[in-house]
Design an enzyme around this catalytic site. Structure first.
Site, PDB file in Angstrom:
ATOM      1  N   ASP A 304       6.855  11.985  16.576  1.00 30.52           N
ATOM      2  CA  ASP A 304       5.849  11.883  17.643  1.00 30.52           C
ATOM      3  C   ASP A 304       6.023  12.936  18.736  1.00 30.52           C
ATOM      4  O   ASP A 304       5.057  13.265  19.424  1.00 30.52           O
ATOM      5  CB  ASP A 304       5.922  10.495  18.312  1.00 30.52           C
ATOM      6  CG  ASP A 304       5.397   9.386  17.410  1.00 30.52           C
ATOM      7  OD1 ASP A 304       5.118   9.666  16.223  1.00 30.52           O
ATOM      8  OD2 ASP A 304       5.275   8.247  17.893  1.00 30.52           O
ATOM      9  N   HIS A 436     -10.297  -9.670 -11.160  1.00 30.74           N
ATOM     10  CA  HIS A 436     -11.211 -10.705 -10.682  1.00 30.74           C
ATOM     11  C   HIS A 436     -10.503 -12.054 -10.568  1.00 30.74           C
ATOM     12  O   HIS A 436      -9.685 -12.376 -11.424  1.00 30.74           O
ATOM     13  CB  HIS A 436     -12.378 -10.813 -11.676  1.00 30.74           C
ATOM     14  CG  HIS A 436     -13.432 -11.762 -11.240  1.00 30.74           C
ATOM     15  ND1 HIS A 436     -14.300 -11.478 -10.201  1.00 30.74           N
ATOM     16  CD2 HIS A 436     -13.752 -13.002 -11.688  1.00 30.74           C
ATOM     17  CE1 HIS A 436     -15.112 -12.505 -10.037  1.00 30.74           C
ATOM     18  NE2 HIS A 436     -14.803 -13.441 -10.918  1.00 30.74           N
TER      19      HIS A 436
END
Ligand code: NDP
Length: 454
Positions: A304, A436
């Site tokens: 960062d 599914h």
């Protein structure tokens, strides 16, 4: 010239720890690492890890209402015991911190529990007064929360403070519309805090796909977050009944606490960079090339503090690429392309690749989007809607972007990102047989474009 260390790492967060450990264990380097606070950095101590545990904690409150709809008619949830949770959280963070320390020690890294500053291109000075020379210095000091100046700003807390609270407020105002603001709005809402959120722009989560962020905002409101866009704080006063807040829309309200999540800035203040030729940008970020090398050849920076993509896994990759480059003689660029990420709102937003808006700028595209009530929440009579969206290049057929708003979207996007990183086309998605019944089967069953752009 001989040095005390081959590598001295400043900062014991994700990027610094990974680089230090690999340089010592695989690169055979003599490594020193200084950390002024707790080993593990933002991600482990006051970011991803405690945040995600709070996400889990907060999700249980909604689960009871669902359970009742599923037939657990007497299911009940009592009050949330913050101090119980916090005690377990503190213990978990200490456990993780110790693992970081142990692994560094096993790799042969010498740890200094001190603040380090840079004295020159090859020298670091510790707050203990010790001075060490190193052939290479790696700066991995991360960032810190930014609170803009305004009257009463001394009364607000940031994400750093939230984990340290002795009790949860009854009401809170969260200011900002980014990752942290939206995540904590959902977490605290789930924990039973009355949450108001102010965002200065037109829609939260700027930079994400417009349709997806609109969807998240709708879901947040639906679950009880009082989200106000086009609204900012003008002034805060501490009064007997709480923090009095005057907003830019002319309204005033009183909250138990105000949390600012208005971005983070690189922690380069007082690091001694002025003693070197290391260049910084307007926001204080260290400027590096593709190999994370600064303008001073012996000094590198990852994570960062360089303000590239501010995500833990990216800092880790940058740290590893630095070790390949410097200690294995294999110049390696960290790959910043197609980095997937997730915002842990409720429901989550998972995203990889281009937004519809970015892709439209680049050429002819097809957009496939499905918003629907998922089976599990639908049965529980919740209003939640799930969004599955693919952005496809009309010429190459490649899937350019995938955006999911759903429970566990973070888990789903990780897998979709592999296919997209491999260059999968829409037809590759289509020929994959659906699993599914799942929510994500929609990604392989959307046959007709919702919109096309030439
Ligand atoms: P962000 O940059 O994501 O968001 C900052 C927000 O604050 C934006 O909505 C911005 O508005 C607003 N803002 C900025 N300045 C002001 C101001 N002066 N007054 C009012 N509002 C302001 O920062 P965060 O702090 O949320 O997060 C920091 C970084 O940490 C993220 O970018 C991300 O990289 C990382 N992170 C990642 C997470 C994850 O992977 N799940 C979780 C948490 C953090 P505007 O849009 O108008 O600029």
């Amino acid at each position: 010239m001989s040095f005390d260390f081959d590598l001295f790492v400043i900062g014991g967060g994700s990027g610094g720890v990974r680089a230090g450990r690999l340089a010592a264990s695989e690169g055979g380097a003599k490594v020193g690492l200084a950390e002024e606070y707790r080993m593990g950095g933002t991600c482990v101590i006051r970011g991803c890890v405690p945040k995600k545990l709070m996400v889990f904690a907060s999700a249980y409150s909604g689960g009871v209402a669902d359970a009742q709809k599923y037939g657990w008619k007497d299911a009940q949830i009592g009050a949330f015991d913050w101090m119980h949770f916090k005690g377990k959280l503190d213990a978990e963070l200490t456990r993780l911190e110790n693992i970081y320390r142990t692994n560094l020690g096993k790799a042969g890294v010498e740890i200094f529990d001190a603040r380090a500053t840079v004295k020159d291109a090859h020298t670091v000075e510790l707050s203990t007064g010790e001075t060490f020379t190193a052939k290479h210095i790696l700066i991995a000091v991360g960032g810190k929360p930014f609170v803009p100046p305004f009257e009463g700003s001394e009364h607000v807390i940031t994400s750093n403070d939230i984990f340290l609270q002795k009790k949860l407020p009854k009401s809170i105002l969260i200011v900002g519309g980014g990752f942290i603001a939206c995540e904590f709005a959902c977490i605290l809402n789930g924990l039973g805090v009355k949450v108001t959120q102010y965002y200065r722009g037109a829609q939260v989560l700027r930079g994400f796909d417009d349709e997806a962020r609109g969807h998240v905002a709708d879901m947040m409101r639906d679950r009880g977050v009082d989200l106000h866009v086009g609204t900012d704080v003008m002034q805060i006063e501490k009064r007997d009944d709480g923090l009095w807040v005057k907003s830019s829309t002319g309204h005033d309200h009183t909250f138990d606490a105000v949390m600012y999540a208005t971005g983070r800035v690189p922690s380069t203040d007082g690091l001694g960079l002025e003693n070197t030729g290391v260049e910084t940008g307007r926001g204080g970020e260290i400027i590096v090339d593709d190999y994370s090398q600064t303008a001073v050849p012996s000094i590198y920076a990852v994570g960062d503090v360089t303000n590239r993509i501010n995500l833990t896994p990216v800092a880790i990759r940058e740290g590893a690429a630095f070790v390949d480059t410097v200690f294995h003689g294999k110049p390696t660029k960290a790959d910043h392309d197609l980095v997937a990420s997730a915002v842990f709102t409720q429901p989550e937003l998972g995203t990889v690749g281009m937004t519809e808006e970015e892709a439209r700028e680049k050429g002819p595209i097809e957009v496939y989007a499905a918003a629907f009530r998922a089976m599990q929440t639908g049965f529980a009579e919740r209003n939640d809607r799930t969004l599955m969206k693919l952005v496809v290049c009309a010429t190459t057929r490649k899937v350019l972007g995938c955006h999911i708003v759903a429970e566990n979207a973070g888990e789903m996007i990780q897998l979709a990102a592999i296919a997209i990183k491999m260059g999968a086309t829409k037809e590759d998605f289509d020929r994959t047989v659906a699993v599914h019944p799942t929510m994500s089967e929609e990604l392989v069953t959307m046959k007709t474009p919702t919109r096309t752009f030439n």
